[in-house]
Motif scaffolding. Structure first.
Motif, PDB file in Angstrom:
ATOM      1  N   ILE A 155       0.743  -1.211   0.105  1.00  0.00           N
ATOM      2  CA  ILE A 155      -0.006  -0.174   0.003  1.00  0.00           C
ATOM      3  C   ILE A 155       0.781   1.171  -0.073  1.00  0.00           C
ATOM      4  CG2 ILE A 155      -1.624   1.470   1.471  1.00  0.00           C
ATOM      5  CD1 ILE A 155      -2.674  -1.027   2.395  1.00  0.00           C
ATOM      6  N   GLU A 156       1.957   1.397   0.907  1.00  0.00           N
ATOM      7  CA  GLU A 156       2.822   2.257   0.817  1.00  0.00           C
ATOM      8  C   GLU A 156       3.461   2.601  -0.254  1.00  0.00           C
ATOM      9  OE1 GLU A 156       3.341   4.702   3.455  1.00  0.00           O
ATOM     10  OE2 GLU A 156       1.560   3.599   4.460  1.00  0.00           O
ATOM     11  N   GLN A 157       4.011   1.785  -0.956  1.00  0.00           N
ATOM     12  CA  GLN A 157       4.785   1.932  -2.149  1.00  0.00           C
ATOM     13  C   GLN A 157       3.919   2.583  -3.376  1.00  0.00           C
ATOM     14  OE1 GLN A 157       7.072  -1.630  -2.990  1.00  0.00           O
ATOM     15  NE2 GLN A 157       8.067  -1.322  -0.721  1.00  0.00           N
ATOM     16  N   LEU A 158       2.875   1.727  -3.325  1.00  0.00           N
ATOM     17  CA  LEU A 158       1.972   2.166  -4.509  1.00  0.00           C
ATOM     18  C   LEU A 158       1.465   3.515  -4.201  1.00  0.00           C
ATOM     19  CD1 LEU A 158      -0.325  -1.194  -4.902  1.00  0.00           C
ATOM     20  CD2 LEU A 158       1.467  -0.322  -6.735  1.00  0.00           C
ATOM     21  N   ARG A 159       1.158   3.706  -3.244  1.00  0.00           N
ATOM     22  CA  ARG A 159       0.577   5.354  -2.975  1.00  0.00           C
ATOM     23  C   ARG A 159       1.799   6.309  -3.188  1.00  0.00           C
ATOM     24  NH1 ARG A 159      -0.821   4.879   2.088  1.00  0.00           N
ATOM     25  NH2 ARG A 159      -3.034   4.606   1.658  1.00  0.00           N
ATOM     26  N   ASP A 160       3.109   5.791  -2.953  1.00  0.00           N
ATOM     27  CA  ASP A 160       4.147   6.885  -3.302  1.00  0.00           C
ATOM     28  C   ASP A 160       4.256   6.939  -4.855  1.00  0.00           C
ATOM     29  OD1 ASP A 160       4.836   7.208  -0.550  1.00  0.00           O
ATOM     30  OD2 ASP A 160       6.339   5.872  -0.724  1.00  0.00           O
ATOM     31  N   LEU A 161       3.884   5.701  -5.292  1.00  0.00           N
ATOM     32  CA  LEU A 161       4.056   5.822  -6.919  1.00  0.00           C
ATOM     33  C   LEU A 161       2.867   6.513  -7.604  1.00  0.00           C
ATOM     34  CD1 LEU A 161       5.115   2.229  -7.617  1.00  0.00           C
ATOM     35  CD2 LEU A 161       6.432   4.182  -8.105  1.00  0.00           C
ATOM     36  N   LYS A 162       1.919   6.488  -6.872  1.00  0.00           N
ATOM     37  CA  LYS A 162       0.599   7.223  -7.542  1.00  0.00           C
ATOM     38  C   LYS A 162       0.661   8.750  -7.428  1.00  0.00           C
ATOM     39  CE  LYS A 162      -3.539   7.110  -9.045  1.00  0.00           C
ATOM     40  NZ  LYS A 162      -3.550   6.638 -10.532  1.00  0.00           N
ATOM     41  N   GLU A 163       1.540   9.198  -6.534  1.00  0.00           N
ATOM     42  CA  GLU A 163       1.780  10.439  -6.178  1.00  0.00           C
ATOM     43  C   GLU A 163       2.298  11.187  -7.457  1.00  0.00           C
ATOM     44  OE1 GLU A 163       3.532  11.382  -2.401  1.00  0.00           O
ATOM     45  OE2 GLU A 163       1.612  10.876  -1.522  1.00  0.00           O
ATOM     46  N   GLN A 164       3.361  10.562  -8.337  1.00  0.00           N
ATOM     47  CA  GLN A 164       4.067  10.975  -9.409  1.00  0.00           C
ATOM     48  C   GLN A 164       3.065  10.901 -10.695  1.00  0.00           C
ATOM     49  OE1 GLN A 164       7.640   9.323  -9.832  1.00  0.00           O
ATOM     50  NE2 GLN A 164       7.581   8.226  -7.923  1.00  0.00           N
ATOM     51  N   GLU A 165       3.370  11.799 -11.617  1.00  0.00           N
ATOM     52  CA  GLU A 165       2.123  11.949 -12.637  1.00  0.00           C
ATOM     53  C   GLU A 165       2.655  11.110 -13.691  1.00  0.00           C
ATOM     54  OE1 GLU A 165       1.845  15.948 -14.084  1.00  0.00           O
ATOM     55  OE2 GLU A 165       1.862  16.820 -11.960  1.00  0.00           O
ATOM     56  N   ASN A 166       2.248   9.689 -13.736  1.00  0.00           N
ATOM     57  CA  ASN A 166       2.657   8.766 -14.555  1.00  0.00           C
ATOM     58  C   ASN A 166       1.459   7.589 -14.521  1.00  0.00           C
ATOM     59  OD1 ASN A 166       5.564   9.107 -15.046  1.00  0.00           O
ATOM     60  ND2 ASN A 166       5.317   8.966 -12.987  1.00  0.00           N
ATOM     61  N   ILE A 167       1.654   6.715 -15.607  1.00  0.00           N
ATOM     62  CA  ILE A 167       0.414   5.714 -15.698  1.00  0.00           C
ATOM     63  C   ILE A 167       0.977   4.647 -14.631  1.00  0.00           C
ATOM     64  CG2 ILE A 167      -0.674   3.953 -17.275  1.00  0.00           C
ATOM     65  CD1 ILE A 167      -0.591   5.896 -19.485  1.00  0.00           C
ATOM     66  N   LEU A 168       0.172   4.126 -13.860  1.00  0.00           N
ATOM     67  CA  LEU A 168       0.806   3.251 -12.893  1.00  0.00           C
ATOM     68  C   LEU A 168      -0.080   2.012 -13.054  1.00  0.00           C
ATOM     69  CD1 LEU A 168       2.254   2.231 -10.490  1.00  0.00           C
ATOM     70  CD2 LEU A 168       0.789   3.344  -8.796  1.00  0.00           C
ATOM     71  N   ILE A 169       0.507   0.843 -13.649  1.00  0.00           N
ATOM     72  CA  ILE A 169      -0.053  -0.378 -14.023  1.00  0.00           C
ATOM     73  C   ILE A 169       0.411  -1.399 -12.998  1.00  0.00           C
ATOM     74  CG2 ILE A 169      -0.568  -2.187 -15.631  1.00  0.00           C
ATOM     75  CD1 ILE A 169      -0.153  -0.111 -17.752  1.00  0.00           C
ATOM     76  N   GLY A 170      -0.651  -2.035 -12.275  1.00  0.00           N
ATOM     77  CA  GLY A 170       0.050  -3.074 -11.283  1.00  0.00           C
ATOM     78  C   GLY A 170      -0.068  -4.535 -11.897  1.00  0.00           C
ATOM     79  N   LEU A 171       0.910  -5.315 -11.717  1.00  0.00           N
ATOM     80  CA  LEU A 171       1.023  -6.649 -12.284  1.00  0.00           C
ATOM     81  C   LEU A 171       0.755  -7.644 -11.102  1.00  0.00           C
ATOM     82  CD1 LEU A 171       2.184  -4.903 -14.915  1.00  0.00           C
ATOM     83  CD2 LEU A 171       3.283  -7.483 -15.488  1.00  0.00           C
ATOM     84  N   PHE A 172      -0.363  -8.174 -10.865  1.00  0.00           N
ATOM     85  CA  PHE A 172      -0.742  -9.139  -9.671  1.00  0.00           C
ATOM     86  C   PHE A 172      -0.575 -10.451  -9.873  1.00  0.00           C
ATOM     87  CE2 PHE A 172      -2.914 -11.065  -6.134  1.00  0.00           C
ATOM     88  CZ  PHE A 172      -2.632 -10.268  -5.254  1.00  0.00           C
TER      89      PHE A 172
END
Length: 274
Positions: A38-55
């Motif tokens: 959760i913490e790492q994804l939230r940090d990445l989400k704060e940047q202006e990029n397309i964030l795609i998770g591979l689960f």
């Protein structure tokens, strides 16, 4: 995985430096990794990029508790990413035989995920006659938040039905029933217009339920009649139902946000004092 985050910067010269594709790879099941996810994804989400998770879901034989943890983590990822691509380990298992070592199996599974990421990178970084760019992909993804899947098929002849050529054990069951479709077609020197027409018609028939977002095409400077087709389907269904107790995860997320805000406030106060 040693490096769960893969970044593909956009290579066009007129793009701002911050634009890129961020992929976060995660194998679900370990409850001790939920908070860092959760913490790492939230940090990445704060940047202006397309964030795609591979689960990647764990194997069913690893136990019910591990599976339930993975389900919670999947929905955490879905909430925090612009889109999520999921893989079922039990389906990946169909690609190997009983004699395959654990190390070889993991290498095979990783390669499949890496190929999926690479196909999206190629989509936005290789200019063609009918180009699909970063903002096309961004709009495509944000039209339908949730599961999507990217799959590339290549061949000299498509005499057999496309559904058999495209079919893979790890593809979502509703891959051809998605809400939205993005197609990128690469072709070699000797491909003629009739072949190009036929392949388009067959693709439209196969994905008849999906709204066509855009078709891109690019030239492969090699001899012969060969296509390389990347299909990205959006608006897919989640592979599992959301748990009844998922609201507890939401509550945990709110508490975590509050803690982060308090910590930021303390740091700012210390800077002012200093």
């Amino acid at each position: 995985m040693e490096k769960p985050v893969t970044i593909y910067p956009i290579e066009e010269k007129d793009k701002p430096d911050h634009e890129g594709l961020y992929f976060y790879r995660f194998i679900g099941g370990n409850s001790s990794e939920t908070n860092s996810l959760i913490e790492q994804l939230r940090d990445l989400k704060e940047q202006e990029n397309i964030l795609i998770g591979l689960f990647r879901f764990p194997f069913r034989f690893e136990g019910k508790k591990r599976w339930q943890t993975a389900v919670q983590q999947y929905f955490n990822m879905k909430d925090l990413c612009d889109a999520v691509i999921y893989f079922q380990s039990d389906h990946l298992m169909e690609l190997i035989d009983q004699e395959t070592t654990i190390r070889e199996a993991q290498s095979t599974f990783n390669e499949i995920e890496e190929e999926t990421m690479a196909s999206l990178k190629q989509l936005v970084n290789e200019t063609g006659e009918m180009n699909i760019d970063y903002h096309d992909l961004e709009n495509f993804i944000r039209n339908y938040k949730g599961p999507l899947f990217s799959h590339t098929v290549e061949g000299e002849s498509f005499d057999t039905p496309l559904k058999y050529l495209i079919s893979k054990p790890y593809l979502p069951e509703d891959f051809t029933d998605g809400e939205q479709l993005l197609i990128n077609i690469g072709y070699t020197r000797d491909v003629n217009m009739e072949s190009f027409r036929q392949i388009n018609l067959r693709l439209h028939d196969l994905f008849s339920k999906a709204d066509l977002f855009k078709i891109g095409s690019y030239f492969i400077n090699e001899p012969g009649e060969r296509f390389r087709i990347t299909l990205i389907v959006n608006g897919l269904n989640d592979p599992i139902s959301i748990p009844d107790d998922y609201k507890l995860s939401k509550y945990h997320e709110i508490i975590t946000k509050c803690k982060r805000s308090i910590e930021k406030g303390k740091r700012r106060l210390n800077l002012i004092k200093n």
